[in-house]
Design a protein around this motif. Structure first.
Motif, PDB file in Angstrom:
ATOM      1  N   UNK A  87     -11.100   8.841  -1.427  1.00 46.01           N
ATOM      2  CA  UNK A  87     -10.909   8.898   0.026  1.00 46.01           C
ATOM      3  C   UNK A  87     -10.139   7.674   0.513  1.00 46.01           C
ATOM      4  N   UNK A  88     -10.506   6.480   0.041  1.00 48.02           N
ATOM      5  CA  UNK A  88      -9.815   5.253   0.469  1.00 48.02           C
ATOM      6  C   UNK A  88      -8.350   5.285   0.039  1.00 48.02           C
ATOM      7  N   UNK A  89      -8.088   5.691  -1.188  1.00 49.59           N
ATOM      8  CA  UNK A  89      -6.693   5.776  -1.640  1.00 49.59           C
ATOM      9  C   UNK A  89      -5.907   6.819  -0.855  1.00 49.59           C
ATOM     10  N   UNK A  90      -6.530   7.905  -0.488  1.00 53.77           N
ATOM     11  CA  UNK A  90      -5.848   8.935   0.312  1.00 53.77           C
ATOM     12  C   UNK A  90      -5.507   8.398   1.692  1.00 53.77           C
ATOM     13  N   UNK A  91      -6.445   7.664   2.318  1.00 57.25           N
ATOM     14  CA  UNK A  91      -6.179   7.101   3.647  1.00 57.25           C
ATOM     15  C   UNK A  91      -5.030   6.109   3.589  1.00 57.25           C
ATOM     16  N   UNK A  92      -5.079   5.179   2.630  1.00 53.56           N
ATOM     17  CA  UNK A  92      -3.989   4.204   2.523  1.00 53.56           C
ATOM     18  C   UNK A  92      -2.666   4.869   2.157  1.00 53.56           C
ATOM     19  N   UNK A  97       2.756   6.424   3.956  1.00 52.13           N
ATOM     20  CA  UNK A  97       3.756   7.475   4.175  1.00 52.13           C
ATOM     21  C   UNK A  97       4.210   7.482   5.632  1.00 52.13           C
ATOM     22  N   UNK A  98       3.277   7.352   6.567  1.00 51.59           N
ATOM     23  CA  UNK A  98       3.610   7.352   7.985  1.00 51.59           C
ATOM     24  C   UNK A  98       4.507   6.170   8.334  1.00 51.59           C
ATOM     25  N   UNK A  99       4.199   4.963   7.796  1.00 48.94           N
ATOM     26  CA  UNK A  99       5.008   3.775   8.063  1.00 48.94           C
ATOM     27  C   UNK A  99       6.415   3.951   7.515  1.00 48.94           C
ATOM     28  N   UNK A 100       6.541   4.463   6.300  1.00 46.51           N
ATOM     29  CA  UNK A 100       7.867   4.673   5.724  1.00 46.51           C
ATOM     30  C   UNK A 100       8.669   5.700   6.534  1.00 46.51           C
ATOM     31  N   UNK A 101       8.029   6.766   6.968  1.00 48.67           N
ATOM     32  CA  UNK A 101       8.738   7.784   7.761  1.00 48.67           C
ATOM     33  C   UNK A 101       9.231   7.196   9.079  1.00 48.67           C
ATOM     34  N   UNK A 102       8.376   6.396   9.743  1.00 46.31           N
ATOM     35  CA  UNK A 102       8.797   5.760  11.001  1.00 46.31           C
ATOM     36  C   UNK A 102       9.956   4.791  10.758  1.00 46.31           C
TER      37      UNK A 102
END
Length: 124
Positions: A87-92, A97-102
């Motif tokens: 779960x922790x690895x999935x959240x990070x 991914x969101x930061x790279x897309x932005x």
């Protein structure tokens, strides 16, 4: 006279045969020597090949035994700790991914109108 001719022919034939036999023997000996040398070279290559194959198999077995298994069971984790780690690895991973897309979107299209206004207002 005919018997003398026969003896002369017989002696010359004998000498010719002896010289041919000596030449043939020398040729046979050199061929045998070359064959033995080729066998020695072939055996050396074969033994090196089998030695290297055998030693690489031994090294591979040693490497496999030196490294522990990479699994949650091999690390000694319980079921709950495995779920927590996933779960922790999935959240990070999602955050990254969101930061790279932005970042890629901003690099491609440039800053938005709101960001441009904020930058202009901070410079005044």
């Amino acid at each position: 006279m005919k018997p003398a001719l026969a003896m002369t022919n017989l002696a010359s034939a004998s000498r010719t045969q002896r010289s041919t036999l000596i030449r043939n023997t020398a040729t046979i000996c050199s061929l045998q020597h070359q064959l033995q040398r080729n066998r020695a070279i072939f055996n050396a290559h074969t033994s090196l090949r089998t030695f290297s194959a055998h030693s690489s198999l031994l090294n591979q077995k040693q490497k496999d035994s030196e490294l522990p298994k990479f699994s949650f069971e091999g690390l000694g984790m319980s079921k709950n700790s495995r779920i927590f780690v996933i779960v922790v690895l999935s959240i990070f991973g999602t955050i990254e991914t969101w930061v790279w897309c932005k970042g890629i979107y901003r690099w491609w299209y440039g800053p938005s109108e709101e960001e441009k206004k904020r930058i202009e207002a901070s410079h005044k």
